[in-house]
Design a protein around this motif. Sequence first.
Motif, mmCIF file in Angstrom:
data_model
loop_
_atom_site.group_PDB
_atom_site.id
_atom_site.type_symbol
_atom_site.label_atom_id
_atom_site.label_comp_id
_atom_site.label_asym_id
_atom_site.label_seq_id
_atom_site.Cartn_x
_atom_site.Cartn_y
_atom_site.Cartn_z
ATOM 1 N N UNK A 182 50.333 46.114 49.984
ATOM 2 C CA UNK A 182 49.406 45.678 48.761
ATOM 3 C C UNK A 182 48.744 44.463 49.050
ATOM 4 N N UNK A 183 49.553 43.449 49.463
ATOM 5 C CA UNK A 183 48.836 41.931 49.854
ATOM 6 C C UNK A 183 47.494 42.305 50.496
ATOM 7 N N UNK A 184 47.454 43.233 51.428
ATOM 8 C CA UNK A 184 46.319 43.617 52.404
ATOM 9 C C UNK A 184 45.364 44.046 51.535
ATOM 10 N N UNK A 185 45.683 45.012 51.049
ATOM 11 C CA UNK A 185 44.672 45.885 50.039
ATOM 12 C C UNK A 185 44.129 44.876 48.948
ATOM 13 N N UNK A 186 44.973 44.068 48.543
ATOM 14 C CA UNK A 186 44.508 43.175 47.463
ATOM 15 C C UNK A 186 43.597 41.981 47.941
ATOM 16 N N UNK A 187 43.729 41.441 49.043
ATOM 17 C CA UNK A 187 42.805 40.427 49.833
ATOM 18 C C UNK A 187 41.507 41.277 50.101
ATOM 19 N N UNK A 188 41.653 42.240 50.799
ATOM 20 C CA UNK A 188 40.152 42.917 51.073
ATOM 21 C C UNK A 188 39.571 43.173 49.790
ATOM 22 N N UNK A 189 40.337 43.685 48.699
ATOM 23 C CA UNK A 189 39.652 44.090 47.510
ATOM 24 C C UNK A 189 38.890 42.942 46.884
ATOM 25 N N UNK A 190 39.617 41.802 47.136
ATOM 26 C CA UNK A 190 38.855 40.511 46.342
ATOM 27 C C UNK A 190 37.843 39.969 47.106
ATOM 28 N N UNK A 191 37.823 40.071 48.758
ATOM 29 C CA UNK A 191 36.701 39.623 49.363
ATOM 30 C C UNK A 191 35.720 40.801 49.097
ATOM 31 N N UNK A 192 35.999 42.089 48.931
ATOM 32 C CA UNK A 192 34.804 43.062 48.925
ATOM 33 C C UNK A 192 34.068 42.601 47.661
ATOM 34 N N UNK A 193 34.871 42.413 46.607
ATOM 35 C CA UNK A 193 34.186 42.246 45.320
ATOM 36 C C UNK A 193 33.441 40.986 45.294
ATOM 37 N N UNK A 194 33.812 40.097 46.079
ATOM 38 C CA UNK A 194 32.997 38.863 46.138
ATOM 39 C C UNK A 194 31.788 39.036 46.744
ATOM 40 N N UNK A 195 31.616 39.786 47.965
ATOM 41 C CA UNK A 195 30.639 40.169 48.538
ATOM 42 C C UNK A 195 29.504 41.334 48.336
ATOM 43 N N UNK A 196 30.048 42.366 47.657
ATOM 44 C CA UNK A 196 29.236 43.056 46.869
ATOM 45 C C UNK A 196 30.118 43.993 45.825
ATOM 46 N N UNK A 197 29.849 43.393 44.776
ATOM 47 C CA UNK A 197 30.628 43.691 43.573
ATOM 48 C C UNK A 197 30.295 45.276 43.165
ATOM 49 N N UNK A 198 31.319 46.085 42.703
ATOM 50 C CA UNK A 198 31.052 47.280 42.105
ATOM 51 C C UNK A 198 30.728 47.140 40.682
ATOM 52 N N UNK A 199 29.622 47.412 40.271
ATOM 53 C CA UNK A 199 28.962 47.037 38.951
ATOM 54 C C UNK A 199 28.364 48.197 38.557
ATOM 55 N N UNK A 200 27.805 48.341 37.219
ATOM 56 C CA UNK A 200 27.032 49.383 36.772
ATOM 57 C C UNK A 200 27.921 50.221 35.505
ATOM 58 N N UNK A 201 27.230 51.071 35.222
ATOM 59 C CA UNK A 201 27.609 51.902 34.083
ATOM 60 C C UNK A 201 27.191 51.460 32.868
ATOM 61 N N UNK A 202 27.870 51.922 31.863
ATOM 62 C CA UNK A 202 27.677 51.332 30.231
ATOM 63 C C UNK A 202 28.117 49.812 30.209
ATOM 64 N N UNK A 203 27.305 49.090 29.390
ATOM 65 C CA UNK A 203 27.664 47.781 29.034
ATOM 66 C C UNK A 203 28.415 47.723 27.834
ATOM 67 N N UNK A 204 29.713 46.935 27.863
ATOM 68 C CA UNK A 204 30.409 46.901 26.748
ATOM 69 C C UNK A 204 30.049 45.619 26.022
ATOM 70 N N UNK A 205 29.831 45.247 24.733
ATOM 71 C CA UNK A 205 29.856 44.032 24.374
ATOM 72 C C UNK A 205 31.157 43.437 23.756
ATOM 73 N N UNK A 206 31.466 42.349 24.394
ATOM 74 C CA UNK A 206 32.746 41.818 23.841
ATOM 75 C C UNK A 206 32.528 40.813 22.876
ATOM 76 N N UNK A 207 31.851 39.910 23.019
ATOM 77 C CA UNK A 207 31.617 38.866 21.980
ATOM 78 C C UNK A 207 30.140 38.110 21.984
ATOM 79 N N UNK A 208 29.662 37.965 20.990
ATOM 80 C CA UNK A 208 28.263 36.989 20.972
ATOM 81 C C UNK A 208 28.543 35.585 21.240
ATOM 82 N N UNK A 209 27.730 35.091 21.680
ATOM 83 C CA UNK A 209 27.551 33.566 22.131
ATOM 84 C C UNK A 209 26.919 32.870 21.042
ATOM 85 N N UNK A 210 26.869 31.456 20.949
ATOM 86 C CA UNK A 210 26.252 30.566 20.118
ATOM 87 C C UNK A 210 24.836 30.586 20.677
ATOM 88 N N UNK A 211 23.832 30.324 19.886
ATOM 89 C CA UNK A 211 22.403 29.949 20.361
ATOM 90 C C UNK A 211 22.510 28.391 20.911
#
Lengths: 190, 115
Positions: A160-189
């Motif tokens: 699990x540690x090996x998988x977690x380490x590489x998972x974190x490094x892969x996400x850092x170098x090439x993040x999995x992103x996309x799909x629908x955007x979920x709006x969580x909160x609005x910021x102040x102008x």
Amino acid sequence: MEITTHSLWTLIHGMGFGALYLLAGSLALFTVYQRLQPAPLGLSSLENNRFLGAYLSLMTALAWLAVLSGTYIIYPWYRFPAPLGTANLQPYPRALLLAHPATSAWHSVGMEWKEHVAWLVPIAITATAFVVLRYGRELSRHPQLRTVLLVFVSSSLIAAGIAAFFGAMLDKNAPVDGGQTIHIAGGERQ
Amino acid sequence: MTLPKELIQQDPPLHPNGPAAAAILAAGIGSISLAIITIAADQSAGLKTLLTFYKPTGPLSGVTTTALGVWVLTWLILDRLWHRRELPLRKINIASIALLFLSFLGTFPPIGDLF
């Protein structure tokens, strides 16, 4: 504040199931060692063993959820091929990593190991949970079983540690992103 | 003074270790089968195609599903054979731990690529 559905699933997989498994693992290792001490030194009361059985069952569920969500939800997004001639490879993490010599090993070694070694986790922890649930208090009188269970829990943590380490490094170098955007909160102008 | 027999708390007899041995050895066999199928699929384009059970995930879907099948089937068979038997656990433990260790190595790409 926004998040995409793909990023949210990556969080659920990595931080929800994976990281929680790693956190639970260290306590499981200690508990297996302590609870299954040879009688009469051990504290192997019925309640203690029920707790250990339930705890390992929860870890088993986390391990299965982590590998299944990783393999069947996130991995297809990661490996989705980029159309020929695509200049912006950002939405195609695998292609993005392989496009640069400096990052290609994160796929060819990191992801290739992570996607397989992670499956050793549910196998090892399911066997451990089964033995603990089946034998209960008797385990303190089976010293050889205790030793192999400790090795199994440790191995599942290492995998699990090996998988977690590489998972974190892969996400850092090439993040999995996309799909629908979920709006969580609005910021102040500003 | 000796206590009457019925007042002396005795440990109940142990259940046979066969089911535990079956679970432990099956886990080792399941793990090594994952490594072997991973290496085999990496070497053969035909096997890679054959193991693509779910297209979006690719051959990984077949590699893991087949290995899980081997694991579960081995477990069921061993459990059926050993459920009332007392077995030499030491040998089974060593074999399982060795198989688990080899699975770590076998799934590591630089080592898997040597085959």
